[in-house]
Motif scaffolding. Structure first.
Motif, PDB file in Angstrom:
ATOM      1  N   PRO A  15       0.823  -1.218   0.000  1.00  0.00           N
ATOM      2  CA  PRO A  15       0.000   0.000   0.000  1.00  0.00           C
ATOM      3  C   PRO A  15       0.858   1.270   0.000  1.00  0.00           C
ATOM      4  O   PRO A  15       1.983   1.274   0.495  1.00  0.00           O
ATOM      5  CB  PRO A  15      -0.809  -0.116   1.292  1.00  0.00           C
ATOM      6  CG  PRO A  15       0.001  -0.998   2.175  1.00  0.00           C
ATOM      7  CD  PRO A  15       0.720  -1.962   1.275  1.00  0.00           C
ATOM      8  N   SER A  16       0.316   2.325  -0.576  1.00  0.00           N
ATOM      9  CA  SER A  16       0.988   3.625  -0.607  1.00  0.00           C
ATOM     10  C   SER A  16      -0.064   4.709  -0.460  1.00  0.00           C
ATOM     11  O   SER A  16      -1.239   4.427  -0.212  1.00  0.00           O
ATOM     12  CB  SER A  16       1.755   3.795  -1.927  1.00  0.00           C
ATOM     13  OG  SER A  16       0.852   3.851  -3.018  1.00  0.00           O
ATOM     14  N   GLU A  17       0.343   5.937  -0.611  1.00  0.00           N
ATOM     15  CA  GLU A  17      -0.627   7.038  -0.521  1.00  0.00           C
ATOM     16  C   GLU A  17      -1.623   6.980  -1.672  1.00  0.00           C
ATOM     17  O   GLU A  17      -2.747   7.448  -1.547  1.00  0.00           O
ATOM     18  CB  GLU A  17       0.117   8.372  -0.528  1.00  0.00           C
ATOM     19  CG  GLU A  17       0.954   8.614   0.722  1.00  0.00           C
ATOM     20  CD  GLU A  17       1.590   9.982   0.715  1.00  0.00           C
ATOM     21  OE1 GLU A  17       1.352  10.748  -0.254  1.00  0.00           O
ATOM     22  OE2 GLU A  17       2.337  10.287   1.656  1.00  0.00           O
ATOM     23  N   GLN A  18      -1.215   6.408  -2.796  1.00  0.00           N
ATOM     24  CA  GLN A  18      -2.097   6.292  -3.941  1.00  0.00           C
ATOM     25  C   GLN A  18      -3.018   5.093  -3.772  1.00  0.00           C
ATOM     26  O   GLN A  18      -2.575   3.962  -3.606  1.00  0.00           O
ATOM     27  CB  GLN A  18      -1.288   6.132  -5.231  1.00  0.00           C
ATOM     28  CG  GLN A  18      -2.123   5.888  -6.474  1.00  0.00           C
ATOM     29  CD  GLN A  18      -3.027   7.070  -6.811  1.00  0.00           C
ATOM     30  OE1 GLN A  18      -2.699   8.204  -6.473  1.00  0.00           O
ATOM     31  NE2 GLN A  18      -4.144   6.809  -7.457  1.00  0.00           N
ATOM     32  N   LYS A  19      -4.328   5.327  -3.763  1.00  0.00           N
ATOM     33  CA  LYS A  19      -5.299   4.246  -3.589  1.00  0.00           C
ATOM     34  C   LYS A  19      -5.406   3.395  -4.853  1.00  0.00           C
ATOM     35  O   LYS A  19      -4.973   3.783  -5.934  1.00  0.00           O
ATOM     36  CB  LYS A  19      -6.673   4.832  -3.252  1.00  0.00           C
ATOM     37  CG  LYS A  19      -6.738   5.585  -1.926  1.00  0.00           C
ATOM     38  CD  LYS A  19      -6.591   4.625  -0.765  1.00  0.00           C
ATOM     39  CE  LYS A  19      -6.741   5.344   0.568  1.00  0.00           C
ATOM     40  NZ  LYS A  19      -8.130   5.776   0.828  1.00  0.00           N
ATOM     41  N   VAL A  20      -5.996   2.215  -4.696  1.00  0.00           N
ATOM     42  CA  VAL A  20      -6.233   1.302  -5.809  1.00  0.00           C
ATOM     43  C   VAL A  20      -7.738   1.274  -6.101  1.00  0.00           C
ATOM     44  O   VAL A  20      -8.548   1.084  -5.189  1.00  0.00           O
ATOM     45  CB  VAL A  20      -5.747  -0.125  -5.485  1.00  0.00           C
ATOM     46  CG1 VAL A  20      -6.060  -1.074  -6.648  1.00  0.00           C
ATOM     47  CG2 VAL A  20      -4.254  -0.124  -5.192  1.00  0.00           C
ATOM     48  N   LEU A  21      -8.079   1.457  -7.351  1.00  0.00           N
ATOM     49  CA  LEU A  21      -9.472   1.320  -7.792  1.00  0.00           C
ATOM     50  C   LEU A  21      -9.681  -0.136  -8.218  1.00  0.00           C
ATOM     51  O   LEU A  21      -8.958  -0.652  -9.058  1.00  0.00           O
ATOM     52  CB  LEU A  21      -9.762   2.269  -8.945  1.00  0.00           C
ATOM     53  CG  LEU A  21     -11.190   2.318  -9.506  1.00  0.00           C
ATOM     54  CD1 LEU A  21     -11.465   3.685 -10.130  1.00  0.00           C
ATOM     55  CD2 LEU A  21     -11.438   1.232 -10.562  1.00  0.00           C
ATOM     56  N   THR A  22     -10.690  -0.767  -7.617  1.00  0.00           N
ATOM     57  CA  THR A  22     -11.051  -2.146  -7.982  1.00  0.00           C
ATOM     58  C   THR A  22     -12.481  -2.156  -8.490  1.00  0.00           C
ATOM     59  O   THR A  22     -13.383  -1.640  -7.828  1.00  0.00           O
ATOM     60  CB  THR A  22     -10.929  -3.085  -6.769  1.00  0.00           C
ATOM     61  OG1 THR A  22      -9.590  -3.078  -6.277  1.00  0.00           O
ATOM     62  CG2 THR A  22     -11.308  -4.509  -7.174  1.00  0.00           C
ATOM     63  N   LEU A  23     -12.670  -2.758  -9.651  1.00  0.00           N
ATOM     64  CA  LEU A  23     -14.008  -2.853 -10.243  1.00  0.00           C
ATOM     65  C   LEU A  23     -14.290  -4.305 -10.606  1.00  0.00           C
ATOM     66  O   LEU A  23     -13.492  -4.955 -11.297  1.00  0.00           O
ATOM     67  CB  LEU A  23     -14.093  -1.981 -11.501  1.00  0.00           C
ATOM     68  CG  LEU A  23     -15.428  -2.011 -12.264  1.00  0.00           C
ATOM     69  CD1 LEU A  23     -16.539  -1.363 -11.454  1.00  0.00           C
ATOM     70  CD2 LEU A  23     -15.287  -1.326 -13.622  1.00  0.00           C
ATOM     71  N   TYR A  24     -15.421  -4.816 -10.118  1.00  0.00           N
ATOM     72  CA  TYR A  24     -15.918  -6.129 -10.531  1.00  0.00           C
ATOM     73  C   TYR A  24     -17.206  -5.920 -11.315  1.00  0.00           C
ATOM     74  O   TYR A  24     -18.090  -5.174 -10.878  1.00  0.00           O
ATOM     75  CB  TYR A  24     -16.197  -7.017  -9.318  1.00  0.00           C
ATOM     76  CG  TYR A  24     -14.955  -7.509  -8.616  1.00  0.00           C
ATOM     77  CD1 TYR A  24     -14.294  -8.655  -9.063  1.00  0.00           C
ATOM     78  CD2 TYR A  24     -14.449  -6.831  -7.517  1.00  0.00           C
ATOM     79  CE1 TYR A  24     -13.153  -9.115  -8.418  1.00  0.00           C
ATOM     80  CE2 TYR A  24     -13.300  -7.277  -6.866  1.00  0.00           C
ATOM     81  CZ  TYR A  24     -12.655  -8.422  -7.324  1.00  0.00           C
ATOM     82  OH  TYR A  24     -11.525  -8.866  -6.692  1.00  0.00           O
ATOM     83  N   LEU A  25     -17.309  -6.607 -12.465  1.00  0.00           N
ATOM     84  CA  LEU A  25     -18.470  -6.426 -13.332  1.00  0.00           C
ATOM     85  C   LEU A  25     -19.043  -7.758 -13.795  1.00  0.00           C
ATOM     86  O   LEU A  25     -18.298  -8.701 -14.087  1.00  0.00           O
ATOM     87  CB  LEU A  25     -18.085  -5.635 -14.583  1.00  0.00           C
ATOM     88  CG  LEU A  25     -17.995  -4.114 -14.508  1.00  0.00           C
ATOM     89  CD1 LEU A  25     -17.605  -3.577 -15.882  1.00  0.00           C
ATOM     90  CD2 LEU A  25     -19.308  -3.498 -14.055  1.00  0.00           C
ATOM     91  N   ASN A  26     -20.371  -7.805 -13.862  1.00  0.00           N
ATOM     92  CA  ASN A  26     -21.060  -8.858 -14.584  1.00  0.00           C
ATOM     93  C   ASN A  26     -21.106  -8.411 -16.040  1.00  0.00           C
ATOM     94  O   ASN A  26     -21.844  -7.492 -16.389  1.00  0.00           O
ATOM     95  CB  ASN A  26     -22.467  -9.063 -14.031  1.00  0.00           C
ATOM     96  CG  ASN A  26     -23.237 -10.152 -14.766  1.00  0.00           C
ATOM     97  OD1 ASN A  26     -22.866 -10.570 -15.861  1.00  0.00           O
ATOM     98  ND2 ASN A  26     -24.322 -10.615 -14.165  1.00  0.00           N
ATOM     99  N   THR A  27     -20.292  -9.028 -16.891  1.00  0.00           N
ATOM    100  CA  THR A  27     -20.182  -8.620 -18.294  1.00  0.00           C
ATOM    101  C   THR A  27     -20.830  -9.627 -19.231  1.00  0.00           C
ATOM    102  O   THR A  27     -20.444  -9.749 -20.401  1.00  0.00           O
ATOM    103  CB  THR A  27     -18.704  -8.435 -18.671  1.00  0.00           C
ATOM    104  OG1 THR A  27     -17.978  -9.621 -18.315  1.00  0.00           O
ATOM    105  CG2 THR A  27     -18.110  -7.238 -17.962  1.00  0.00           C
ATOM    106  N   ASP A  28     -21.811 -10.358 -18.736  1.00  0.00           N
ATOM    107  CA  ASP A  28     -22.499 -11.367 -19.539  1.00  0.00           C
ATOM    108  C   ASP A  28     -23.435 -10.675 -20.529  1.00  0.00           C
ATOM    109  O   ASP A  28     -24.552 -10.274 -20.177  1.00  0.00           O
ATOM    110  CB  ASP A  28     -23.273 -12.320 -18.628  1.00  0.00           C
ATOM    111  CG  ASP A  28     -23.810 -13.536 -19.376  1.00  0.00           C
ATOM    112  OD1 ASP A  28     -23.829 -13.491 -20.625  1.00  0.00           O
ATOM    113  OD2 ASP A  28     -24.198 -14.512 -18.723  1.00  0.00           O
ATOM    114  N   SER A  29     -22.989 -10.545 -21.767  1.00  0.00           N
ATOM    115  CA  SER A  29     -23.787  -9.848 -22.779  1.00  0.00           C
ATOM    116  C   SER A  29     -24.972 -10.689 -23.246  1.00  0.00           C
ATOM    117  O   SER A  29     -25.806 -10.207 -24.011  1.00  0.00           O
ATOM    118  CB  SER A  29     -22.902  -9.484 -23.982  1.00  0.00           C
ATOM    119  OG  SER A  29     -22.251 -10.628 -24.507  1.00  0.00           O
TER     120      SER A  29
END
Length: 366
Positions: A15-29
């Motif tokens: 970890p650092s001062e810069q945060k992490v963006l995490t995205l989970y998606l249902n991409t079932d087209s």
């Protein structure tokens, strides 16, 4: 595809001062149009307006790089740290966004735990088909065809042969079918012998799968989770879809049993803890064997990354607030610390008993 080695690398993210963006998606087209999925992603990313570079990187990936063939997607981004990882998956996720000091890994950990290395056998009276899957993706397939079974016409020798003491037509058909099943079971044992299968499913008619099960080696029988009715010539896509449903059912039953074990062990005064404070203390003391968390459970708290100490209530902490690092989601921190200690973590979905017990608990080593 996410590997255990890559997952360990994500766990070890500093970890650092810069945060992490995490995205989970249902991409079932197949469930909804691609543009509708993109709109949902855009709405989720709107919560990350403080991370414009990361939001732009994710949107660019969705618009230009992602092929939309996978029903699930996990994305991790920390652009100032030059960190951007994507993992399309054959299993869909619930849509969610997290902004944390480290990658948010609970859904990915659940995927690796519950959908790793399983096999499927389709069987009928002539032959069998074999499939191996990992994380919902087909790894290898093969098959076996035995002797074709010819039925004698009614009244043309079956009963006559039987009266003369020979083998009737029906008996020959059954013997051929049994021989085909035995041979198919032997071929199946050889096919799966060098594969790390955790779970096995049998497909076919109820009669054929019941007979075939008893012909398999004991080790393969111990891996059997369920049998299901399916046509021997079903397409691979149908086989995968049906077994994913069975895996979901099996996982739900397994989670219920784990929660029941946890609550029963705690009630009898055994090696178990329930509730936030006692569970975090057990993690800090490295006593946890299996950690159980309600899916989606999150609370703020504090951590000392050097010692692995984690706490939600400062009144319970021997360390003062200046000695600790505040985190928005202490539950995710507890998840990561537990795995790094070599313990096991179960993310439990929709279980009222665990929710009523505080959404968190652990079976202990000692």
């Amino acid at each position: 595809m996410i590997t255990q080695e890559k997952f360990q690398t994500l766990l070890s993210f500093e970890p650092s001062e810069q945060k992490v963006l995490t995205l989970y998606l249902n991409t079932d087209s197949g469930e909804e149009p691609t543009e509708a999925i993109k709109l949902k992603a855009k709405n989720l990313l709107g919560e990350a307006n403080c991370m414009e570079a990361d939001v732009q990187a994710v949107e660019t990936y969705l618009n230009h790089s992602f092929d939309w063939k996978s029903p699930g997607l996990a994305v991790f981004s920390s652009r100032d740290g030059d960190f951007f990882e994507t993992f399309p998956t054959a299993v869909s996720f619930r849509n969610r966004l997290r902004i944390t000091p480290k990658p948010y890994l609970k859904p990915l950990g659940h995927l690796l735990e519950h959908y790793a290395h399983y096999g499927v056998i389709l069987v009928d009276r002539i032959g069998a088909r074999f499939f191996t899957y990992h994380l919902g993706e087909l790894q290898e397939s093969d098959g076996y065809m035995g002797e074709e079974i010819h039925k004698l016409k009614q009244g043309r020798g079956s009963s006559a042969i039987g009266r003369r003491g020979g083998t009737g037509g029906g008996s020959r058909e059954e013997e051929n079918a049994r021989r085909n099943l035995r041979d198919a079971a032997n071929v199946a044992a050889e096919f799966f012998s060098n594969k790390p299968i955790r779970r096995l499913f049998l497909g076919g008619t109820a009669e054929n799968t019941a007979q075939f099960r008893d012909l398999l080696p004991k080790q393969m029988q111990s891996c059997l989770i369920a049998s299901f009715v399916i046509d021997m010539n079903a397409g691979e896509h149908e086989v995968r879809a049906e077994t994913l449903k069975l895996l979901n059912t099996a996982n739900a039953e397994r989670e219920k049993k784990l929660v029941k074990t946890l609550l029963g062990t705690s009630a009898s005064g055994g090696a178990a803890v329930l509730g936030l404070d006692d569970t975090l203390q057990a993690i800090s003391n490295r006593r946890v064997q299996t950690l159980l968390l309600s899916d989606g459970f999150q609370l703020p708290g504090y951590v000392d990354y050097n010692s692995g100490f984690v706490v939600a209530n400062l009144a319970k902490s021997p360390l003062s607030e200046p000695e600790l690092t505040a985190v928005d989601d202490v539950i995710d921190t507890a998840f990561t610390l537990t795995l790094n200690q070599g313990a096991h973590v179960e993310v439990i979905r929709d279980n009222p008993d665990l929710e009523n017990a505080g959404n968190i608990g652990a079976l202990l080593r000692f």
